[in-house]
Design a protein around this motif. Structure first.
Motif, PDB file in Angstrom:
ATOM      1  N   THR A 149       0.854  -1.189   0.000  1.00 51.52           N
ATOM      2  CA  THR A 149       0.000   0.000   0.000  1.00 51.52           C
ATOM      3  C   THR A 149       0.889   1.238   0.000  1.00 51.52           C
ATOM      4  O   THR A 149       1.763   1.375   0.854  1.00 51.52           O
ATOM      5  N   VAL A 150       0.662   2.113  -0.984  1.00 49.67           N
ATOM      6  CA  VAL A 150       1.480   3.315  -1.155  1.00 49.67           C
ATOM      7  C   VAL A 150       0.597   4.555  -1.009  1.00 49.67           C
ATOM      8  O   VAL A 150      -0.540   4.582  -1.500  1.00 49.67           O
ATOM      9  N   TYR A 151       1.116   5.571  -0.324  1.00 49.96           N
ATOM     10  CA  TYR A 151       0.363   6.813  -0.143  1.00 49.96           C
ATOM     11  C   TYR A 151       0.505   7.699  -1.391  1.00 49.96           C
ATOM     12  O   TYR A 151       1.613   8.032  -1.812  1.00 49.96           O
ATOM     13  N   ASP A 152      -0.617   8.034  -1.988  1.00 55.90           N
ATOM     14  CA  ASP A 152      -0.657   8.910  -3.160  1.00 55.90           C
ATOM     15  C   ASP A 152      -0.846  10.352  -2.680  1.00 55.90           C
ATOM     16  O   ASP A 152      -1.932  10.728  -2.214  1.00 55.90           O
ATOM     17  N   GLN A 153       0.216  11.170  -2.781  1.00 59.51           N
ATOM     18  CA  GLN A 153       0.150  12.542  -2.276  1.00 59.51           C
ATOM     19  C   GLN A 153      -0.842  13.396  -3.064  1.00 59.51           C
ATOM     20  O   GLN A 153      -1.496  14.270  -2.494  1.00 59.51           O
ATOM     21  N   LYS A 154      -0.957  13.166  -4.350  1.00 64.52           N
ATOM     22  CA  LYS A 154      -1.882  13.967  -5.156  1.00 64.52           C
ATOM     23  C   LYS A 154      -3.329  13.723  -4.752  1.00 64.52           C
ATOM     24  O   LYS A 154      -4.129  14.653  -4.641  1.00 64.52           O
ATOM     25  N   ARG A 155      -3.674  12.474  -4.542  1.00 63.86           N
ATOM     26  CA  ARG A 155      -5.059  12.137  -4.201  1.00 63.86           C
ATOM     27  C   ARG A 155      -5.306  12.161  -2.707  1.00 63.86           C
ATOM     28  O   ARG A 155      -6.454  12.138  -2.253  1.00 63.86           O
ATOM     29  N   GLY A 156      -4.230  12.169  -1.929  1.00 60.76           N
ATOM     30  CA  GLY A 156      -4.372  12.220  -0.483  1.00 60.76           C
ATOM     31  C   GLY A 156      -4.931  10.954   0.127  1.00 60.76           C
ATOM     32  O   GLY A 156      -5.627  11.002   1.149  1.00 60.76           O
ATOM     33  N   GLU A 157      -4.642   9.828  -0.472  1.00 60.11           N
ATOM     34  CA  GLU A 157      -5.149   8.554   0.060  1.00 60.11           C
ATOM     35  C   GLU A 157      -4.171   7.437  -0.284  1.00 60.11           C
ATOM     36  O   GLU A 157      -3.307   7.575  -1.160  1.00 60.11           O
TER      37      GLU A 157
END
Length: 321
Positions: free
Chosen positions: A89-97
């Motif tokens: 599971t990777v944190y997507d900074q653009k989508r904030g999730e």
């Protein structure tokens, strides 16, 4: 529900077509191909203990093409991590999730190459997927899909830098066998023209059709005396003189399921003792642990199973009708 003669005929012809299709890519290994499909239809997994360059990857790829499914290959190495198998599971900074990136275990056929070269922690990443057909990452459970088959390989010669598979993981493989080197005739065919070996096989059946085969295999009839024969074989693995630990109940269930599939693949609606005997070594040998003294004397698990089959009297055809 009991499988009908018409359904059995369709099962036999379809199974034969699948095996023949794969044999166009893996020459001269019909029996091993049939064992692999038996494990797949029986919703089990296959362990190949073999030398490099014997066609293990070709077998997995050809099977996935035959059933119109997806395949993946995981090269197990000492630095491989569980997340490399299951996904992370990777944190997507653009989508904030957080976003889940699935690993190679999410395929219809997964080739786990040289599985004993990875650490036990990484090996265990396959346990849940092999047993339940699902993977839990960061508290979220995801299905691997269906059908799902793991073909794991290990080299019987090079043991330096390897981790022996624990009994709990070996027990999750329905069968253990080996491809081996091709025979003389197949070797000559390969040398005469490798272009004759097909690598782009046409599909024979869909994944949904394979699930239908699995459903029909479960409906194959097993006589109570054949159940008794299987139970006596399992009990004999626990009481054999050279054995420290015998087969589990999972081994008995695996032998029963595989025998049902084998019977249907050969046009019968019922299991015979010969079906059980034909598969017993492949299903049971890797599930028993020999005494150190027996191993030192050169006794093999296969030889123990062979002796058990000789000593355990099967029911006669007249008894099972």
């Amino acid at each position: 529900m009991t499988i009908t003669n018409e359904q059995s005929s369709w099962f036999e012809s379809t199974f034969d077509a699948m095996a023949s299709n794969v044999e166009r890519a893996v020459l001269g290994k019909r029996h091993v191909i049939e064992l692999a499909f038996t494990a797949m239809v029986s919703e089990g997994h296959l362990l190949l203990e073999d030398f490099p360059g014997t066609g293990k990857t070709s077998l997995a790829r050809a099977m996935s093409q035959t059933v119109q499914g997806t395949s993946s290959r995981i090269q197990f190495t000492p630095d491989l991590l569980p997340g490399d198998v299951t996904g992370i599971t990777v944190y997507d900074q653009k989508r904030g999730e957080f976003e889940f990136h699935p690993g190679p275990v999410f395929a219809n056929i997964v080739l786990a190459d040289e599985i004993n070269r990875a650490s036990p922690k990484t090996q265990s990443a396959l346990l849940e997927a092999m047993e339940e057909g699902r993977v839990t990452v960061d508290g979220v459970t995801r299905s691997t899909g269906s059908p799902f088959l793991v073909i794991a390989t290990q080299n019987p010669i090079e043991q330096a830098g390897t981790y022996r598979l624990p009994e709990a993981q070996l027990d999750r493989f329905m069968m253990k066998t080996s491809l081996g080197y091709p025979d003389l005739a197949s070797t000559i065919r390969i040398l005469e023209g490798t272009s004759d070996i097909r690598h782009d096989l046409e599909p024979v059946i869909t994944p949904q059709g394979l699930l239908t085969l699995s459903e029909l295999a479960r409906a194959v009839y097993v006589h109570p005396l054949v159940y008794d024969y299987i139970a006596r074989l399992i009990e004999a693995t626990r009481t054999a003189r050279q054995v420290r630990m015998g087969s589990s109940v999972r081994g008995a269930r695996a032998l029963t399921k595989a025998s049902k599939t084998w019977a249907a693949a050969h046009g019968r609606v019922f299991v015979t003792p010969d079906d059980v005997k034909r598969l017993a070594e492949h299903v049971l040998a890797h599930r028993i642990v020999l005494d150190p003294e027996a191993e030192f004397d050169g006794v093999t698990a296969g030889a123990v199973i062979g002796q058990i089959l000789m000593d355990t009297v099967p029911p006669s055809r007249s008894d099972i009708g």
